[in-house]
Enzyme design. Sequence first.
Site, PDB file in Angstrom:
ATOM      1  N   SER A   1     -56.396  -1.324  11.710  1.00 44.84           N
ATOM      2  CA  SER A   1     -57.105  -0.226  12.371  1.00 44.84           C
ATOM      3  C   SER A   1     -58.520  -0.592  12.800  1.00 44.84           C
ATOM      4  O   SER A   1     -59.434   0.235  12.728  1.00 44.84           O
ATOM      5  CB  SER A   1     -57.107   1.034  11.488  1.00 44.84           C
ATOM      6  OG  SER A   1     -55.783   1.498  11.301  1.00 44.84           O
TER       7      SER A   1
ATOM      8  N   GLY B   1     -52.133   0.194  11.566  1.00 41.31           N
ATOM      9  CA  GLY B   1     -51.570   1.243  12.406  1.00 41.31           C
ATOM     10  C   GLY B   1     -51.749   2.645  11.847  1.00 41.31           C
ATOM     11  O   GLY B   1     -51.130   3.593  12.322  1.00 41.31           O
TER      12      GLY B   1
ATOM     13  N   ASN C   1     -52.994  -8.749  18.603  1.00 38.39           N
ATOM     14  CA  ASN C   1     -51.565  -8.844  18.293  1.00 38.39           C
ATOM     15  C   ASN C   1     -50.871  -7.684  19.006  1.00 38.39           C
ATOM     16  O   ASN C   1     -50.939  -6.544  18.559  1.00 38.39           O
ATOM     17  CB  ASN C   1     -51.376  -8.759  16.769  1.00 38.39           C
ATOM     18  CG  ASN C   1     -49.914  -8.835  16.380  1.00 38.39           C
ATOM     19  OD1 ASN C   1     -49.030  -9.029  17.223  1.00 38.39           O
ATOM     20  ND2 ASN C   1     -49.634  -8.666  15.091  1.00 38.39           N
TER      21      ASN C   1
ATOM     22  N   GLU D   1     -55.084  -8.441   5.947  1.00 38.68           N
ATOM     23  CA  GLU D   1     -54.645  -7.187   6.561  1.00 38.68           C
ATOM     24  C   GLU D   1     -54.031  -6.292   5.479  1.00 38.68           C
ATOM     25  O   GLU D   1     -52.847  -6.448   5.149  1.00 38.68           O
ATOM     26  CB  GLU D   1     -53.581  -7.462   7.626  1.00 38.68           C
ATOM     27  CG  GLU D   1     -54.063  -8.291   8.787  1.00 38.68           C
ATOM     28  CD  GLU D   1     -53.239  -8.020  10.052  1.00 38.68           C
ATOM     29  OE1 GLU D   1     -53.857  -7.670  11.077  1.00 38.68           O
ATOM     30  OE2 GLU D   1     -52.000  -8.126  10.019  1.00 38.68           O
TER      31      GLU D   1
ATOM     32  N   GLU E   1     -45.482  -7.006   8.673  1.00 38.76           N
ATOM     33  CA  GLU E   1     -44.288  -6.443   9.324  1.00 38.76           C
ATOM     34  C   GLU E   1     -43.115  -7.416   9.217  1.00 38.76           C
ATOM     35  O   GLU E   1     -41.961  -6.993   9.126  1.00 38.76           O
ATOM     36  CB  GLU E   1     -44.620  -6.078  10.779  1.00 38.76           C
ATOM     37  CG  GLU E   1     -45.469  -4.806  10.825  1.00 38.76           C
ATOM     38  CD  GLU E   1     -46.459  -4.730  11.979  1.00 38.76           C
ATOM     39  OE1 GLU E   1     -46.267  -5.422  12.988  1.00 38.76           O
ATOM     40  OE2 GLU E   1     -47.433  -3.966  11.846  1.00 38.76           O
TER      41      GLU E   1
ATOM     42  N   LYS F   1     -47.797  -7.138  19.353  1.00 40.70           N
ATOM     43  CA  LYS F   1     -46.547  -6.744  18.678  1.00 40.70           C
ATOM     44  C   LYS F   1     -45.442  -6.524  19.711  1.00 40.70           C
ATOM     45  O   LYS F   1     -45.392  -7.244  20.716  1.00 40.70           O
ATOM     46  CB  LYS F   1     -46.791  -5.525  17.781  1.00 40.70           C
ATOM     47  CG  LYS F   1     -47.974  -5.743  16.833  1.00 40.70           C
ATOM     48  CD  LYS F   1     -48.092  -4.735  15.734  1.00 40.70           C
ATOM     49  CE  LYS F   1     -49.306  -5.030  14.870  1.00 40.70           C
ATOM     50  NZ  LYS F   1     -49.455  -4.169  13.715  1.00 40.70           N
TER      51      LYS F   1
ATOM     52  N   HIS G   1     -47.175 -12.082   8.556  1.00 40.62           N
ATOM     53  CA  HIS G   1     -47.583 -10.706   8.865  1.00 40.62           C
ATOM     54  C   HIS G   1     -46.769  -9.736   8.016  1.00 40.62           C
ATOM     55  O   HIS G   1     -45.578  -9.951   7.773  1.00 40.62           O
ATOM     56  CB  HIS G   1     -47.379 -10.414  10.359  1.00 40.62           C
ATOM     57  CG  HIS G   1     -48.089  -9.169  10.801  1.00 40.62           C
ATOM     58  ND1 HIS G   1     -47.603  -7.911  10.526  1.00 40.62           N
ATOM     59  CD2 HIS G   1     -49.265  -8.984  11.456  1.00 40.62           C
ATOM     60  CE1 HIS G   1     -48.458  -7.007  11.004  1.00 40.62           C
ATOM     61  NE2 HIS G   1     -49.464  -7.632  11.573  1.00 40.62           N
TER      62      HIS G   1
END
Length: 270
Positions: free
Chosen positions: A230, A192, A22, A186, A116, A24, A114
């Site tokens: 990660s 991250g 991904n 996730e 985000e 992003k 996701h």
Amino acid sequence: MSTSTTITPSTTAIRQHWVIGNWKMNPSLATAKSLTEKLSENLVKTTSLSRCKLAIAPTTLHMLAIKSILEQASAQIQLVAQDTAITRNTGAFTGDISADLLKEAGIEWVIIGHSERRTIHHEDEKLISQKIRATLDTGLGVIWCVGETLEQREAGQAMNVVTAQIQAHTDILTNIDINKLIIAYEPVWAIGTGRTASPEDAQQMHGSLRQMLTQIRAELNQTSLLYGGSVKSDNAYLLAKCPDIDGALVGGASLDADSFLQIAQAFDIA
Ligand code: 13P
């Protein structure tokens, strides 16, 4: 984060393994192109994968350029969109890209749910359900993300949160073509941050997820369950040993061709 060290498989069947990058909102067009060239070259010349399939999710704006590089190199890497519209209709949907338009561009999968998007765009289960339906109706596959925040985990709510995220869409799961479904666990606190879930914690969640899915419908036992958060080349091998982890959804480490392919090799296990 747990102290448990026992890893118990909940199934022994062979499931499809996936490593999906991904990207992003990261690489420029020039960087995305050179990353794709390097990935394709390494994949075709030096990295042989038998069980693990590869996919990448560049920004939609770069998709056609990336597709052409993959085709020229005959690289077996599928294309994933990072988002789609809630509807298949054409018309007044400023800024949106429908699943039909994604399909026309050669995209095969869409990431939905996701964290985000849930956080930055306030996407809730109703909207996620609309996006999943629009994607499946178009014939594309869904990479459906679930996961708890740090506060939720520390409050002992991780399993409840993930259960609710899945059970909000039981109606979809009852009928879905399982070849069009990948679920990515996730944990938000691992994305991250460099703080990966321990293999034991990740396996525990994946094992429970698989049980939950199987209770909804027996065939869902074969769903590919990916871990994301990660994942790096140096922790992928331990995660890949977990019996219910069928691959990885990789952010940062997918921006480096060597790391990404090393992660794929970790999951290319029989
Ligand atoms: P990182 O691998 O950078 O933690 O990102 C994970 C992710 O969000 C993939 O969708």
